[in-house]
Motif scaffolding. Sequence first.
Motif, PDB file in Angstrom:
ATOM      1  N   ILE A   1       0.862  -1.184   0.000  1.00  0.00           N
ATOM      2  CA  ILE A   1       0.000   0.000   0.000  1.00  0.00           C
ATOM      3  C   ILE A   1       0.897   1.231   0.000  1.00  0.00           C
ATOM      4  O   ILE A   1       1.652   1.447   0.946  1.00  0.00           O
ATOM      5  CB  ILE A   1      -0.923   0.037   1.235  1.00  0.00           C
ATOM      6  N   ASP A   2       0.823   2.036  -1.037  1.00  0.00           N
ATOM      7  CA  ASP A   2       1.732   3.171  -1.116  1.00  0.00           C
ATOM      8  C   ASP A   2       1.274   4.283  -0.178  1.00  0.00           C
ATOM      9  O   ASP A   2       0.082   4.422   0.121  1.00  0.00           O
ATOM     10  CB  ASP A   2       1.819   3.689  -2.556  1.00  0.00           C
ATOM     11  N   PRO A   3       2.211   5.105   0.338  1.00  0.00           N
ATOM     12  CA  PRO A   3       1.859   6.121   1.329  1.00  0.00           C
ATOM     13  C   PRO A   3       0.989   7.243   0.791  1.00  0.00           C
ATOM     14  O   PRO A   3       0.324   7.928   1.566  1.00  0.00           O
ATOM     15  CB  PRO A   3       3.228   6.660   1.787  1.00  0.00           C
ATOM     16  N   VAL A   4       0.970   7.459  -0.518  1.00  0.00           N
ATOM     17  CA  VAL A   4       0.114   8.500  -1.082  1.00  0.00           C
ATOM     18  C   VAL A   4      -1.352   8.064  -1.056  1.00  0.00           C
ATOM     19  O   VAL A   4      -2.227   8.781  -0.576  1.00  0.00           O
ATOM     20  CB  VAL A   4       0.557   8.841  -2.525  1.00  0.00           C
ATOM     21  N   SER A   5      -1.626   6.871  -1.541  1.00  0.00           N
ATOM     22  CA  SER A   5      -3.009   6.401  -1.613  1.00  0.00           C
ATOM     23  C   SER A   5      -3.617   6.165  -0.237  1.00  0.00           C
ATOM     24  O   SER A   5      -4.826   6.313  -0.055  1.00  0.00           O
ATOM     25  CB  SER A   5      -3.072   5.099  -2.428  1.00  0.00           C
ATOM     26  N   GLU A   6      -2.792   5.783   0.745  1.00  0.00           N
ATOM     27  CA  GLU A   6      -3.355   5.452   2.042  1.00  0.00           C
ATOM     28  C   GLU A   6      -3.521   6.673   2.945  1.00  0.00           C
ATOM     29  O   GLU A   6      -4.115   6.575   4.017  1.00  0.00           O
ATOM     30  CB  GLU A   6      -2.498   4.404   2.746  1.00  0.00           C
ATOM     31  N   ALA A   7      -3.058   7.836   2.512  1.00  0.00           N
ATOM     32  CA  ALA A   7      -3.108   9.013   3.377  1.00  0.00           C
ATOM     33  C   ALA A   7      -4.535   9.375   3.780  1.00  0.00           C
ATOM     34  O   ALA A   7      -4.820   9.624   4.958  1.00  0.00           O
ATOM     35  CB  ALA A   7      -2.434  10.198   2.684  1.00  0.00           C
ATOM     36  N   THR A   8      -5.442   9.419   2.814  1.00  0.00           N
ATOM     37  CA  THR A   8      -6.815   9.820   3.112  1.00  0.00           C
ATOM     38  C   THR A   8      -7.529   8.844   4.043  1.00  0.00           C
ATOM     39  O   THR A   8      -8.067   9.257   5.069  1.00  0.00           O
ATOM     40  CB  THR A   8      -7.606  10.005   1.810  1.00  0.00           C
TER      41      THR A   8
ATOM     42  N   PHE B   1      12.230   4.020  -2.544  1.00  0.00           N
ATOM     43  CA  PHE B   1      11.529   2.959  -1.827  1.00  0.00           C
ATOM     44  C   PHE B   1      10.031   2.952  -2.117  1.00  0.00           C
ATOM     45  O   PHE B   1       9.408   1.891  -2.216  1.00  0.00           O
ATOM     46  CB  PHE B   1      11.729   3.112  -0.319  1.00  0.00           C
ATOM     47  N   THR B   2       9.424   4.129  -2.238  1.00  0.00           N
ATOM     48  CA  THR B   2       7.958   4.197  -2.264  1.00  0.00           C
ATOM     49  C   THR B   2       7.352   4.448  -3.644  1.00  0.00           C
ATOM     50  O   THR B   2       6.214   4.052  -3.891  1.00  0.00           O
ATOM     51  CB  THR B   2       7.461   5.297  -1.307  1.00  0.00           C
ATOM     52  N   CYS B   3       8.076   5.104  -4.542  1.00  0.00           N
ATOM     53  CA  CYS B   3       7.480   5.482  -5.826  1.00  0.00           C
ATOM     54  C   CYS B   3       7.047   4.314  -6.701  1.00  0.00           C
ATOM     55  O   CYS B   3       6.088   4.463  -7.476  1.00  0.00           O
ATOM     56  CB  CYS B   3       8.443   6.382  -6.616  1.00  0.00           C
ATOM     57  N   PRO B   4       7.696   3.129  -6.638  1.00  0.00           N
ATOM     58  CA  PRO B   4       7.225   2.039  -7.499  1.00  0.00           C
ATOM     59  C   PRO B   4       5.772   1.636  -7.266  1.00  0.00           C
ATOM     60  O   PRO B   4       5.158   1.026  -8.138  1.00  0.00           O
ATOM     61  CB  PRO B   4       8.184   0.890  -7.146  1.00  0.00           C
ATOM     62  N   GLY B   5       5.185   1.984  -6.118  1.00  0.00           N
ATOM     63  CA  GLY B   5       3.801   1.648  -5.863  1.00  0.00           C
ATOM     64  C   GLY B   5       2.838   2.804  -5.963  1.00  0.00           C
ATOM     65  O   GLY B   5       1.634   2.639  -5.778  1.00  0.00           O
ATOM     66  N   VAL B   6       3.336   4.016  -6.244  1.00  0.00           N
ATOM     67  CA  VAL B   6       2.491   5.208  -6.240  1.00  0.00           C
ATOM     68  C   VAL B   6       1.691   5.303  -7.535  1.00  0.00           C
ATOM     69  O   VAL B   6       2.261   5.205  -8.630  1.00  0.00           O
ATOM     70  CB  VAL B   6       3.343   6.480  -6.050  1.00  0.00           C
ATOM     71  N   PRO B   7       0.362   5.488  -7.464  1.00  0.00           N
ATOM     72  CA  PRO B   7      -0.454   5.611  -8.677  1.00  0.00           C
ATOM     73  C   PRO B   7      -0.214   6.952  -9.365  1.00  0.00           C
ATOM     74  O   PRO B   7       0.425   7.846  -8.820  1.00  0.00           O
ATOM     75  CB  PRO B   7      -1.887   5.514  -8.149  1.00  0.00           C
ATOM     76  N   SER B   8      -0.761   7.109 -10.530  1.00  0.00           N
ATOM     77  CA  SER B   8      -0.498   8.309 -11.329  1.00  0.00           C
ATOM     78  C   SER B   8      -1.245   9.532 -10.834  1.00  0.00           C
ATOM     79  O   SER B   8      -0.935  10.647 -11.229  1.00  0.00           O
ATOM     80  CB  SER B   8      -0.872   8.052 -12.797  1.00  0.00           C
TER      81      SER B   8
END
Length: 480
Positions: free
Chosen positions: A226-233, A356-363
């Motif tokens: 679970i990438d940190p951008v998508s899980e923030a909300t 570390f985290t960008c490979p899972g971050v959506p567009s």
Amino acid sequence: MGAAAFVLAAACTGGGASKPNFHPSVATVECPADIEVQLLMEHSCGYLTVLEDRNHPDGPTIRLLFLRVQPPEGPTEPEPIASVGYEIAQAPDWGSVGVAAGSRREFVLLDQRGTGHAEPSLECPEVDEASDELVGGPISSDAVRGAFQTAVTKCRARLVAAGVHPEAYTLDAAAQDLEELRQALGIRTWNVISWGTASRVLLEYARRYPDGVRAIVLGSPQFPEIDPVSEATPDLTDAFAALADTCRASSGCRREYPDLRTALSRAAAALERSPATVSVRGKSISVDGAALVRVVRNMLSANGGEEAGLVPRIVQGALEGDVREVASRLAADPGMCLGYMPRCTDPPSLGAYLSFTCPGVPSDAGLEDVYPGLGSEDPYVAACRAWGVERSADALAVVTTDVPILILRGEYDAFSPRDRVLQAQSAMPNAHIVEVPYMGHDVFGTYDCLREERNRWLLNPASAPGYSVCLHSIERPTFP
């Protein structure tokens, strides 16, 4: 300095001379000064030398500092405890060595690649140099976003020119670093522990090398899939809802803040339409809706939850047009950390964080699903594009393991996914889940009983932890 040393090492070890038989190695070194001034227990330091990219055995090597700490009077338990620190891409907190005394085990602490004393370092001073511009303007403005993306682009260009390959700094590479250290030290099995988002590395480690792991302890975890951008909300939504429930159960808080659940979305939407500007210590700070949300997320998660009681007052103040305290907290942000990552007093090595985290971050990602009006893209989405590490399907694979795991999560933690923690047993059948009331991101930092029960559980990881008495002793926050 780190990059220059790295280029020299690459030239000496990888310039045309093949290394098909390369083996990781360890060498004892004098501990750096920042470690020596903090440690009283018996300890030693060393460097682990590994390949930067294991797909290229004739390529350059990197060095990772590790620390070994002995409890007073020596260990009484045979299996050591290993860690890679508190947060992903952040230098270890040397204060964590207290786990050696509490558990009566040797403690081994390894720098994550690209962080701390590792060579090379993937820190981005270009972002630090732009911090005034990043902190002062509203995050929704093109100027602030453009300044961040430009600084990240410059950082990558400098590192690549120095011979660094950002795409080699992955979670699975960091997990293999830890495994190669275990083998090089001759340790048969060990326990592994994290106190925050560094759990991403340890869970990847458990996925790939379960035979070397006796047990895992995760405090305030994130999960590599679970990438940190998508899980923030969703993380913030769950944490704020838990605080609103606590407020409603307190007659004083309920009287002062009767509609806390909707107050944040209303205040954020109003500030997004019309940002407020405040002067803080001679610095002009613009507070928009996203800035308010970032501050609230940071306060909910701070340490053991001691700042959570201040959140209703700050949200209500913002709703009524007073954002002075919000601006004051933003002014202390080192630049694109507050509300995006925990523990911003020690910000991460930004380049390592992105790798570390960008490979899972959506567009695309944003907060608009929960807080209407906050429709702008998360700045780390653009930063990932600038960093140039490709999105990877492997990064989205759920971690499965039979290793015994103890997971503790504070109910106010807005950086740890509540749903994923509570569902962990579906992929980790030997996981024990403990939700700690009234606490934020640092569940082990305040109450002795939480640490003591963790250490007891490590004696017999097949058993269930006995946290019920301890949890009832944790105090509710006070609401001024």
